[in-house]
Design a protein around this motif. Structure first.
Motif, PDB file in Angstrom:
ATOM      1  N   THR A 253       0.835  -1.206   0.000  1.00  0.00           N
ATOM      2  CA  THR A 253       0.000   0.000   0.000  1.00  0.00           C
ATOM      3  C   THR A 253       0.868   1.254   0.000  1.00  0.00           C
ATOM      4  N   PRO A 255       0.200   4.334   1.407  1.00  0.00           N
ATOM      5  CA  PRO A 255       0.322   5.055   2.676  1.00  0.00           C
ATOM      6  C   PRO A 255       1.445   4.536   3.573  1.00  0.00           C
ATOM      7  N   HIS A 374      -5.749   3.238   8.335  1.00  0.00           N
ATOM      8  CA  HIS A 374      -5.465   2.413   7.161  1.00  0.00           C
ATOM      9  C   HIS A 374      -5.312   0.931   7.474  1.00  0.00           C
ATOM     10  N   TYR A 375      -4.928   0.574   8.717  1.00  0.00           N
ATOM     11  CA  TYR A 375      -4.551  -0.819   8.978  1.00  0.00           C
ATOM     12  C   TYR A 375      -5.288  -1.459  10.145  1.00  0.00           C
ATOM     13  N   GLY A 435      -7.820   7.588   5.077  1.00  0.00           N
ATOM     14  CA  GLY A 435      -8.267   6.207   5.243  1.00  0.00           C
ATOM     15  C   GLY A 435      -9.640   6.157   5.881  1.00  0.00           C
TER      16      GLY A 435
END
Length: 439
Positions: A253, A255, A374-375, A435
């Motif tokens: 990814t 980011p 994001h994660y 995100g």
């Protein structure tokens, strides 16, 4: 607020010392949620572990004078410590999921104490790399910001940005406490008593961790602060494999690479440059070591304020825009530093110290917030890898800064280069896409 409401629970002890979830008719629990006590113990633990980070900048000149080691050699040992600090962090986060926070942190404090004590008897530069680099690097890395992220993710649903700021400020608080003390010890009694002081500080924290820290809110029958009760998850096996799998997934990814790049520049411009080379650079301009160390301690005072304020701002504003502002302002301040260094402390230098202190690790809360966005559930491990890039950047500048001083006879080129890197980091932060907020 949900977690502020007085709760009624009844707990009973298991054989392993943890407590059972609530059941039946209970008793009143204090209005202050247990999560805040866990955060307080975490804060004190990070202070104890951060004591060693106060030493490298103070010991470059004494070790150079006693052993005739070049500043590049000493900087290399510091860079090994910083690199391992970062590379250990993601594995430490996974090990905490497998074995529990307490066991990992107590082992880490033991490694820091062992490395600091063994360095008292070193006679060769390879021993400096072994004790300072390997042992202390592994120990401090296991109590790095991934530790703070794990505690925050488990114990808090609300106020995560604020708590992240507070726990991040613990490192600065350790600097505030130990820098003037260690500077005085080095100046009056030599570097060896200062190293022993750091070892004792690490060992003094162990009882607090073992007796007061708990791995999960379910251990004491509570919901996380601002959230709903969830059972404690089963230990995650295959910690190393999971850590690498999360890295490979995140590396696909965009980011991740932007966050890693900006945080590498953050480490280069703080731990690698200012924490390691500010004192010897100021000393080159005639400033006494104790005065330069006191200025670093003042940075620690305003670092606490700036980081907590950054956590508060992160709960309210877009994280990537905050990062861009922080890096841009940091770059401007570094470009002006060489003309501010002088034999005595003057008003413009104090202005730099206050300004730089407010911005020192203000980047951490928004960076961690972007990792969460994001994660999600893997954010602590992803942040551990982002932290690894922070420390790799710090390690490179800790080494190259010493080499630059040996080659050019001055640190000026390093200050200017770091200012340019911070400008690049500000642009990278703006490129990070938004995100989806993850629980």
């Amino acid at each position: 607020m949900l977690a502020d409401v007085t709760q009624t629970t009844e707990t009973s002890a298991r054989a392993d010392g943890t407590e059972r979830p609530p059941h039946g008719r209970g008793r009143r629990v204090p209005r202050v949620h247990r999560a805040w006590f866990v955060a307080a113990v975490t804060f004190v633990t990070i202070i104890g572990g951060a004591a060693f980070n106060s030493l490298p900048g103070l010991l470059i000149d004494p070790l150079h004078e006693e052993f005739d080691w070049s500043r590049g050699e000493i900087g290399l040992a510091v860079s090994v410590d910083m690199a391992l600090y970062g590379l250990t962090a993601p594995f430490a986060a996974a090990l905490m999921d497998r074995f529990g926070i307490r066991k990992v942190v107590v082992s880490a404090l033991g490694l820091v104490a062992a490395g600091a004590l063994l360095s008292v008897w070193m006679t060769a530069s390879w021993q400096l790399m072994l004790y300072w680099g390997l042992l202390v690097g592994l120990g401090t890395g296991s109590m790095a910001l991934a530790f703070s992220a794990t505690v925050t993710n488990r114990w808090f649903v609300e106020r995560r940005g604020l708590v992240t700021g507070i726990l991040t400020a613990a490192g600065a608080s350790g600097q505030l406490v130990f820098l003037p003390l260690c500077a005085w010890i080095v100046d009056e009694h030599g570097w060896r008593p200062a190293s022993v002081t750091v070892a004792l500080a690490a060992l003094a924290v162990v009882p607090f961790v073992w007796l007061l820290l708990r791995d999960h809110p379910a251990d004491v029958g509570l919901a996380p602060y601002g959230g709903e009760f969830t059972p404690k998850p089963e230990p995650t096996r295959g910690a190393a494999a999971r850590t690498l799998r999360v890295l490979f997934d995140a590396a696909r990814t965009g980011p991740f690479w932007l966050l890693a790049g900006t945080f590498a520049i953050c480490g280069a411009s703080t731990n690698g440059l200012v924490r390691t080379h500010f004192v010897p650079s100021a000393h080159d301009h005639g400033m006494p070591v104790t005065a330069a160390a006191s200025l670093l301690a003042v940075i620690g005072v305003f670092d606490v304020v700036g980081t907590i304020a950054s956590g508060w701002l992160t709960d309210r504003f877009e994280a990537r825009r905050l990062l861009a502002v922080y890096y841009a302002l940091r770059g401007v301040s570094l470009v002006f530093l060489p003309i501010l260094l002088a034999p005595s402390v003057h008003v413009p230098m104090l202005f730099f110290i206050v300004f730089y202190g407010l911005d020192w690790v203000a980047t951490v809360p928004p960076t961690l917030a972007l990792c969460r966005e994001h994660y999600g559930a893997d954010s602590a491990i992803v942040f551990g890898w982002v932290l690894a890039s922070h420390q790799v950047g710090a390690a490179l500048v800790a080494f190259l800064g010493g080499v630059a001083r040996d080659v050019f006879g001055s640190y000026d080129v390093v200050w200017y280069a770091s200012g340019g890197l911070c400008a690049a980091a500000a642009l990278m932060a703006l490129v990070i896409r938004r995100g989806t907020p993850a629980a």
